[in-house]
Write a protein that holds these residues in place. Structure first.
Motif, PDB file in Angstrom:
ATOM      1  N   GLN A  57       1.483  63.108  46.895  1.00  0.00           N
ATOM      2  CA  GLN A  57       1.109  63.346  48.284  1.00  0.00           C
ATOM      3  C   GLN A  57       0.487  64.724  48.432  1.00  0.00           C
ATOM      4  N   ARG A 114      -5.310  59.517  50.209  1.00  0.00           N
ATOM      5  CA  ARG A 114      -5.218  58.384  49.286  1.00  0.00           C
ATOM      6  C   ARG A 114      -6.388  57.444  49.567  1.00  0.00           C
ATOM      7  N   GLY A 158       3.204  60.678  55.644  1.00  0.00           N
ATOM      8  CA  GLY A 158       3.037  61.261  54.318  1.00  0.00           C
ATOM      9  C   GLY A 158       1.598  61.615  54.029  1.00  0.00           C
ATOM     10  N   SER A 159       1.111  61.142  52.874  1.00  0.00           N
ATOM     11  CA  SER A 159      -0.226  61.523  52.431  1.00  0.00           C
ATOM     12  C   SER A 159      -1.258  60.460  52.743  1.00  0.00           C
ATOM     13  N   ARG A 199       7.993  56.422  48.862  1.00  0.00           N
ATOM     14  CA  ARG A 199       6.620  56.199  49.300  1.00  0.00           C
ATOM     15  C   ARG A 199       6.045  54.904  48.750  1.00  0.00           C
TER      16      ARG A 199
END
Length: 1212
Positions: A226, A600, A617-618, A979
């Motif tokens: 992340q 991502r 998150g990412s 995740r």
């Protein structure tokens, strides 16, 4: 037992038996006092009794040191059965010397001292005053307390000198009119927070549960998969403030807990297994850069409020403004106490020399030697002062001094340095380093290399390099860029936040005032940009930018570079000093691949958000990164926090505040649209004769120019492409001299043609891998298209699997069985049992064709510095893709890579083990259960000795033992897999269920059934099912703290709101059957369950919303909190029928409101006044008048009026 002669009589034996009987039966102290009074009166013993005081104190210390006996003693003091002065004197000789071993007793003693220290005048003037033989010792112990108590030194309302006055002139102190010290002041000393001993948190009264969320947050931030858009400084500052408020701890304890958690993070990275993920440098950034900035935010916020308060006063004095605040004083005391944690302070091997330099600097200062920074730069190990013993605290102190949190007086703290160290007096004649630069030395190759290898030690030094990078010659600019991306970026902890801002600024130079060229002014900076882009590409560097919150700003500088250099023909090139040619394609690829790593990019858009909340998150998008960037820049400078940041920032910094949007980058936007379409559906629309078709044809001829099957060109496999024979190599090369964006547009069609040809046997697998590598070598940016296209094709499921047989495709058979066995061991060691996990099957290893092509491409790369930035782009995408495929795709890929890079074997196996949790929800539940059982079952001594995180987080992962990997702690594994869980919505229900199960275990003393049988027979042990409420509460808070942390880290704001809005009301409405293993003793489980839920929910809320209204997420609080309090009020009114036990409901409501009133006062202002009134009326029906009044009193003017009415109605 040491008691007086009179106590040996039968009367006192009967009193002792009466006390033991009441203790065993857990009898009410008042009933015990009534029976005791009757017994003593019948024996003709007058009260207060000296002998009774001796007996009770001796009984407690230490064979019967349990809560009920202390309650008996308190009752005896209250009803004046014993002289309070004598009791305090007796306890002082036993408790104060043993406070490290009996912290709870010390806390209780201080409470008794607070309550009874001012009722001594009658005893001083009484007939038995001179018979108190312990009086001198009592005074001596008070003097020890005044001299050594850290909490007393940090107290707000009293000083050690005031307590010494108490010991020197008791007659004046007992006088209520005394001005030296008042009962209010003493109450503030003892009641304001937990009083810790000199051993701090390990042996003090502050439970480890207070700081567990910090440990989990820090470890979660190390996940290389992340890249967060929000910086760790802001998140960690909010977390620390929330924990300090909810737990009611002093800033001394809070800062100490923060430092210890950050040190534990670094220690977990010692001897860690190698892999392409952030490691030691990122951990050191968290400890030595992020954590000091968090502390600076808190300290400066308090002191700015003090200054504002002084400015409003007409009698304001300059001296008052310069006095340090309470937070700064607590910081100093916490750092002084940090020296007691020697095991945590041992520096990792790579930074030992730096720690020794920091210690040597302090030694020089103490010894009176004044030398410049150049002296330390040139010191070798042999030059170091003997026995300087540098450790991590020396580096922490230097980081705090650099940010003006401390001054050099810290060097003279007792025990900070070894005063007997031998000091070398010979300073080198010539020093090459930062001091040379500051003295005006030119940037020679020798000096450049020295500056790259050694971090700058001050802002002035890094500003000097920034000045050269902006105003120097072209060669000097390139040298300055190399220096900025060297040690100053990675390990220049004292100036790291400035270095990354300077680098970001340099990636976006302004248009010169006299520029008149037709092309972008950015083109001429190509070599300069390339140095910066390559320099910040390593995985640790990207993570450092993420921790400092610079990802959105960095993305905003990379997008213009991608737009400009991607639109430029590769004919634009530069010859580097090494003789290597640098093309615009290379600059574009380095900028583009770095930009893609900031989100991502290979994930479909629907994964980017949950409900109405922010992305989790990412899983971000480029639009979201720009949104965050623009929001930060447009709001910057408007808040008091920003004013404090501006004071710390360099005045030389030049960052554009202009807002930018995706529409400003048409080529990037067009690529992103095609990228999303490629993920969502199959390719269509390639038209013959177009520029794109010609580029596709040229690319296929370049990739597969040696391939010819039956005289037919491979290009004929392209949908709608020409069947004309391939042109010559020179012609192909000329046709590919096009901008990078054009190549990226045609790349998906090239991949479709190549994959189709391989599937139909017209292209050998090895030739496919070679061709893909040629495409990536031509334009490394095409790796993004390769990853996204092949990932999309895998998920479509239209390609047949291929055999990884070692002939057509690489074979994993050499180590696949071993990898699968190690995965199973890792899973089993964490308490997870997956019977369906097939190991060593007889079927051949197979992968989907696109996945086989992708992994074959990755293993063609050499592991050198030039390839690293491309491997870290492909690696996470390959891992994510393999996790989504059926078992054993991920073990196969791990086996292939382990064959290529053996030193990565442990990392690869650990990564492969996460696949189990991606496919199996039951495995996730079992892992969560292991996390909970690793905490509440610990003994109190273990909790205090290792902070309570040893069993949960362990020591990282790696081959610490011969014969394979060591066990991985369940917390580490969960933080690396959450995740990958497809549906996290179920976690709130599971975590609540596990929390309730933990409460039942805690209420039963956390022991197994066979151990409970032993307690029945123990003569002096606890009775069967008897439990210490204080110890149980501590463990309950630990479990609740763990649960709240996991909810917040797993799903952020969305999951917390789901918990409060849906999960919790459903739980209260549902019927819960009693525990089948015996239920709870006397309603203890029900009461503790309600308390656990209250603490759990309030902590979840503070983690998500903050304790005040300063964070953006706090704007979502009124709606959710108001709905929850409406639910509470309706249930109390009888409008809602509950399924839970009444004791649980009562404990939850009173606990929740008490925490809100005491810890999160600003929350009350978010709630509708009518709801507050209804809730307060319900509390009054439960005889909770004080809580009801307190709730209304915080609800604003209208609610305060209701509070006044309630006070009048209740009456005196």
């Amino acid at each position: 037992m040491a008691v007086s002669v009179q106590a040996a009589s039968p009367v006192w034996e009967s009193v002792l038996e009466l006390t033991k009987s009441a203790q065993d039966k857990n009898r009410d102290p008042l009933l015990w006092a009534v029976q005791l009074s009757s017994s003593l009166n019948s024996a003709g013993i007058s009260l207060p009794s000296i002998d009774l005081a001796h007996l009770l104190v001796s009984h407690i210390c230490w064979d019967n040191h349990v809560p009920i006996t202390w309650k008996f003693l308190e009752k005896a003091l209250t009803v004046k059965f014993v002289p309070s002065m004598l009791v305090l004197a007796l306890l002082s000789t036993r408790v104060i010397p043993n406070r490290k071993f009996h912290p709870a007793a010390y806390r209780l003693y201080m409470e008794l001292l607070r309550r009874h220290a001012f009722s001594l005048q009658c005893q001083i003037n009484g007939p038995n005053y001179q018979k108190s033989s312990h009086w001198g010792t009592f005074l001596q112990q008070l003097r020890v307390l005044a001299a050594k108590s850290v909490a007393l030194r940090n107290a707000k309302h009293i000083t050690p000198e005031a307590l010494l006055n108490l010991t020197s002139d008791m007659h004046k102190v007992v006088s209520r009119k005394c001005k030296t010290i008042s009962q209010q002041e003493l109450n503030a000393v003892i009641g304001s927070g937990s009083l810790t001993t000199s051993s701090g948190q390990c042996h003090g009264t502050s439970p480890s549960a207070h700081w567990l969320p910090i440990d989990l947050f820090l470890e979660d931030a190390m996940d290389g998969s992340q890249v967060a858009a929000t910086g760790a400084v802001e998140s960690l500052t909010g977390l620390v403030k929330a924990l300090q408020a909810v737990n009611g701890t002093t800033w001394h304890d809070t800062f100490l807990g923060l430092w210890i958690a950050a040190l534990r993070l670094v220690q977990r990275e010692r001897d860690i297994s190698e892999g392409p993920v952030p490691r030691l440098d990122t951990c050191l950034c968290m400890l030595l850069s992020i954590t000091p900035l968090v502390v600076a935010n808190i300290v400066e916020e308090e002191e700015s409020e003090l200054i504002d308060g002084c400015d409003c006063s007409p009698t304001n004095q300059i001296k008052e403004k310069q006095s340090p605040g309470r937070c700064r004083q607590d910081l100093i005391s916490s750092l002084q106490m940090l020296g007691d944690y020697e095991a945590l302070l041992t520096p990792p091997q790579p930074v030992r020399s730096v720690a020794n330099q920091a210690a040597a600097k302090a030694i020089m200062f103490v010894s009176g030697l004044t030398v410049g920074n150049g002296y330390y730069e040139c010191m070798s190990i042999n030059d170091m002062p003997m026995n300087c013993s540098g450790n991590m605290r020396h580096l922490i102190i230097e980081a705090c001094i650099a940010r003006n949190l401390l001054d050099t007086s810290a060097y003279v703290w007792p025990g900070y340095v070894n005063a007997r160290a031998n000091i070398p007096r010979n300073v080198p004649v010539q020093v090459i380093g930062w001091s040379s630069l500051m003295k005006g030395s030119p940037l020679t190759p020798t000096l450049i290399n020295a500056l790259i290898a050694t971090p700058a030690s001050s802002l002035a030094e890094i500003e000097k390099i920034y000045e050269i990078a902006t105003k120097g010659s072209d060669d000097e600019k390139i040298s300055a860029a190399s220096i900025l991306c060297g040690a100053s970026l990675v390990r220049g902890w004292n100036i790291q936040e400035h270095t990354i801002l300077f680098i970001t600024s340099l990636l976006s130079p302004p248009v010169p005032a006299d520029y008149s060229g037709s092309e972008s002014h950015l083109i001429s900076y190509g070599p300069f940009f390339n140095i910066l882009l390559v320099g910040i590409s390593p995985v640790d560097c990207v993570q450092i930018f993420s921790l400092h919150g610079l990802v959105p700003l960095l993305a905003g500088t990379l997008m213009p570079l991608c737009e400009v250099f991607g639109s430029t023909s590769p004919n634009v090139s530069w010859t580097l000093p090494t003789g290597e040619e640098l093309t615009s394609h290379a600059v574009f690829s380095n900028a583009f691949t770095l930009l893609l790593r900031l989100w991502r990019f290979n994930h479909p858009p629907f994964e980017n958000a949950m409900g109405d909340a922010m992305p989790v998150g990412s899983q971000l998008t480029p639009e979201y990164l720009l949104l965050v960037r623009n929001s930060k820049l447009s709001d910057f400078g408007k808040s008091p926090k920003d004013h404090m940041k501006l004071k710390r920032m360099s005045k030389n910094l030049n960052i554009s505040l202009e807002l930018i949007f995706m529409d400003s980058f048409p080529k990037l936007k067009s690529w992103y649209r095609q990228h999303q379409e490629c993920i969502a559906s199959t390719l269509t629309g390639l038209v013959q004769g177009t520029t794109v078709h010609q580029i596709v044809d040229a690319l296929l001829n370049m990739m597969f120019r040696k391939i010819s099957r039956g005289g037919q060109s491979l290009t004929s496999t392209t949908s709608g492409s020409s069947s004309s024979p391939a042109s010559g190599a020179e012609d192909v090369s000329m046709r590919l001299k096009v901008p990078a964006w054009d190549i990226l547009e045609g790349a998906p069609y090239v991949l479709d043609a190549a994959l189709t040809a391989c599937a139909h046997g017209r292209l050998l697998p090895r030739d496919l891998a070679t061709g893909l590598k040629d495409l990536a070598d031509l334009l490394p940016a095409t790796l993004a298209t390769i990853v996204s296209y092949l990932s999309a094709e895998v998920t479509r499921g239209i390609w047949k699997p291929v055999f990884m047989n070692g002939t057509d495709w690489p074979s994993p058979s050499a180590n696949l069985f071993m990898v699968e066995q190690q995965i199973k061991k890792i899973i089993a060691a964490t308490g997870v049992d997956i019977p369906s996990l097939a190991i060593g099957g007889s079927s051949p290893a197979m992968l989907p064709l696109p996945l086989a092509a992708l992994v074959s491409l990755t293993i063609t790369y050499k592991l050198d510095k030039a390839s690293e930035r491309f491997i870290v782009l492909i690696g996470p995408a390959l891992s994510s893709l393999a996790e989504s495929c059926p078992w054993p795709c991920m073990p196969i890929i791990a086996s292939l890579w382990a064959q290529k890079v053996k030193r990565w074997s442990d990392f690869l196996v650990f990564s492969a083990s996460r696949t189990v949790f991606h496919h199996n929800i039951d495995a996730v539940v079992q892992l969560l259960r292991s996390c909970f059982t690793s905490i509440p079952g610990l003994s109190p001594s273990t909790i205090y000795s290792n902070g309570g995180v040893g069993a949960l987080l362990g020591h990282g992962f790696g081959s610490h033992f011969s014969g394979g990997m060591s066990a991985v702690a369940p917390g580490i594994l969960y933080l690396r897999v959450h995740r990958s869980v497809r549906n996290i919505m179920f976690m709130t229900e599971e975590i609540v269920s596990l929390l309730m199960s933990s409460v039942r275990d805690i209420a039963n003393s956390g022991l197994f059934r066979e151990n409970l049988e032993k307690l029945k027979k123990a003569k002096f042990g606890l009775r069967y099912r008897q439990v210490s409420l204080g110890a149980a509460t501590t463990r309950v808070r630990f479990a609740a703290s763990l649960g709240a942390s996991l909810v917040w880290l797993s799903g952020g704001l969305s999951l917390v709101q789901l918990l409060i809005q849906e999960t919790l009301p459903s739980w209260f409405l549902s019927a819960h059957t009693p525990d089948q293993d015996g239920g709870e003793p006397g309603g203890l489980v029900a009461m503790l369950s309600g308390y656990a839920l209250a603490y759990f929910v309030v902590l979840c809320g503070t983690l998500a919303w903050g304790v005040d209204s300063s964070s953006p997420t706090s704007k979502r609080r009124p709606k959710v909190l108001g709905a929850h309090l409406e639910f509470l009020a309706s249930a109390i009114d009888g409008k809602i029928s509950l399924g839970c036990e009444y004791a649980t409901w009562h404990a939850y409501v009173t606990g929740f409101v008490s925490l809100m009133v005491g810890c999160t006062k600003k929350w009350v202002l978010d709630v509708n006044v009518d709801v507050l009134r209804r809730l307060s009326n319900g509390l009054r029906q439960w005889n909770e008048e004080e809580l009801a009044i307190a709730l209304l009193g915080l609800g604003g003017a209208e609610a305060t009026a209701s509070a006044a009415e309630l006070i009048i109605e209740i009456g005196p």
